[in-house]
Design a protein around this motif. Structure first.
Motif, PDB file in Angstrom:
ATOM      1  N   ILE A 140      -8.836 -30.538 -25.758  1.00  6.91           N
ATOM      2  CA  ILE A 140      -9.090 -29.282 -26.480  1.00  6.91           C
ATOM      3  C   ILE A 140      -8.043 -29.065 -27.563  1.00  6.91           C
ATOM      4  CG2 ILE A 140      -9.231 -26.775 -26.238  1.00  6.91           C
ATOM      5  CD1 ILE A 140     -10.298 -27.274 -23.376  1.00  6.91           C
ATOM      6  N   GLU A 141      -6.789 -29.391 -27.269  1.00  6.17           N
ATOM      7  CA  GLU A 141      -5.737 -29.282 -28.277  1.00  6.17           C
ATOM      8  C   GLU A 141      -6.002 -30.210 -29.458  1.00  6.17           C
ATOM      9  OE1 GLU A 141      -1.447 -28.720 -27.464  1.00  6.17           O
ATOM     10  OE2 GLU A 141      -2.024 -29.172 -25.393  1.00  6.17           O
ATOM     11  N   ALA A 142      -6.433 -31.444 -29.175  1.00  9.91           N
ATOM     12  CA  ALA A 142      -6.733 -32.395 -30.252  1.00  9.91           C
ATOM     13  C   ALA A 142      -7.894 -31.901 -31.104  1.00  9.91           C
ATOM     14  CB  ALA A 142      -7.053 -33.767 -29.661  1.00  9.91           C
ATOM     15  N   PHE A 143      -8.897 -31.317 -30.467  1.00  7.62           N
ATOM     16  CA  PHE A 143     -10.043 -30.747 -31.174  1.00  7.62           C
ATOM     17  C   PHE A 143      -9.571 -29.668 -32.154  1.00  7.62           C
ATOM     18  CE2 PHE A 143     -13.559 -27.759 -31.557  1.00  7.62           C
ATOM     19  CZ  PHE A 143     -14.682 -28.555 -31.655  1.00  7.62           C
ATOM     20  N   ASP A 144      -8.742 -28.749 -31.677  1.00  5.46           N
ATOM     21  CA  ASP A 144      -8.255 -27.667 -32.529  1.00  5.46           C
ATOM     22  C   ASP A 144      -7.296 -28.183 -33.604  1.00  5.46           C
ATOM     23  OD1 ASP A 144      -9.732 -25.794 -31.121  1.00  5.46           O
ATOM     24  OD2 ASP A 144      -8.087 -25.295 -29.755  1.00  5.46           O
ATOM     25  N   VAL A 189      -0.061 -40.490 -32.739  1.00  2.86           N
ATOM     26  CA  VAL A 189       0.841 -40.916 -31.668  1.00  2.86           C
ATOM     27  C   VAL A 189       1.909 -39.854 -31.410  1.00  2.86           C
ATOM     28  CG1 VAL A 189       2.676 -42.564 -31.094  1.00  2.86           C
ATOM     29  CG2 VAL A 189       0.447 -43.386 -31.854  1.00  2.86           C
ATOM     30  N   ALA A 190       2.440 -39.249 -32.472  1.00  2.00           N
ATOM     31  CA  ALA A 190       3.403 -38.166 -32.282  1.00  2.00           C
ATOM     32  C   ALA A 190       2.767 -37.017 -31.504  1.00  2.00           C
ATOM     33  CB  ALA A 190       3.921 -37.681 -33.634  1.00  2.00           C
ATOM     34  N   GLU A 194       4.136 -35.998 -27.720  1.00  2.00           N
ATOM     35  CA  GLU A 194       4.609 -34.638 -27.453  1.00  2.00           C
ATOM     36  C   GLU A 194       3.886 -34.000 -26.277  1.00  2.00           C
ATOM     37  OE1 GLU A 194       3.975 -32.691 -31.150  1.00  2.00           O
ATOM     38  OE2 GLU A 194       5.655 -33.706 -32.160  1.00  2.00           O
ATOM     39  N   ARG A 195       2.739 -34.543 -25.910  1.00  5.30           N
ATOM     40  CA  ARG A 195       1.967 -34.004 -24.802  1.00  5.30           C
ATOM     41  C   ARG A 195       2.031 -34.900 -23.569  1.00  5.30           C
ATOM     42  NH1 ARG A 195       0.980 -32.351 -29.463  1.00  5.30           N
ATOM     43  NH2 ARG A 195       0.176 -30.248 -29.878  1.00  5.30           N
TER      44      ARG A 195
END
Length: 215
Positions: free
Chosen positions: A21-25, A92-93, A97-98
């Motif tokens: 969900i974070e990647a989507f946003d 990748v960063a 970070e996650r």
């Protein structure tokens, strides 16, 4: 207008983890609408193609890789390298970070850096190959034929193309015009040669023939 929740309702089974969900946003906030829609379709194609082929893979790696694969076409992943490599570094960063470990980060890097080099990427790990194959479906590449037309139509209806052909070509031509040195060994070279006046790619024939050796 679609969002993560409406997509998971229309396409049951799409993975829904916090990092996806974070990647989507993250992608939505950094990409123009046509490009964001492209990466979202690529992610859905990856999920459905994985099911069709019965593949076992890391769903978070594939989701991050497909959703962030075109960051290098935006100002948010600027750099001296070809756009795939610039984008891979930012993705990748994001993953590191996650909490992604070195192996998962390497898969994300490879999937994005090689997504436009099918002669290599399609032969690598399932995550890397699936990412490239799914992205290419949105351009009508061979895996398109694995889908029923009704499934393709449903994905495009949910995530419209928004003049994808025209907008993507304009983006590629801009890179060929402004940063030609990053385009000689990827598909953007083709746009440069076809549409950008004065574009002239480096030739390995000239480089080898003009090398510092006498024979």
């Amino acid at each position: 207008m679609f969002n993560y929740l409406t997509l998971t309702e229309r396409f049951p089974g799409l993975p829904a983890t916090p990092v996806i969900i974070e990647a989507f946003d993250y992608a939505r906030e950094r990409m123009p609408a046509y490009l964001f829609n492209h990466v979202v379709r690529s992610w859905i194609f990856a999920y459905q193609l994985g099911k069709l082929k019965g593949l076992s893979y890391d769903a978070e790696v594939v989701a991050i890789s497909t959703l962030l694969h075109d960051l290098g076409l935006t100002a948010h992943a600027d750099g001296p390298h070809r756009f795939e490599v610039n984008g891979a570094a930012v993705a990748v960063a994001f993953a590191r970070e996650r909490g992604f470990d070195a192996r998962r980060c390497q898969l994300v890097w490879d999937a994005i850096a090689l997504h436009a080099t099918p002669s290599i990427g399609f032969l690598k790990e399932p995550e890397v190959a699936l990412c490239g194959r799914a992205i290419s479906v949105d351009f009508g590449a061979p895996d398109y034929e694995a889908f029923a037309q009704a499934d393709i139509d449903a994905i495009v209806a949910a995530v419209p193309r928004l003049q994808m052909k025209r907008e993507f070509a304009a983006c590629a031509c801009k890179i060929a015009h402004t940063r030609p040195e990053t385009t000689y060994d990827n598909f953007i070279r083709d746009f440069g040669e076809r549409f950008v006046p004065g574009y002239q790619r480096m030739s390995w024939v000239d480089m080898i023939a003009g090398g510092p050796f006498s024979e």
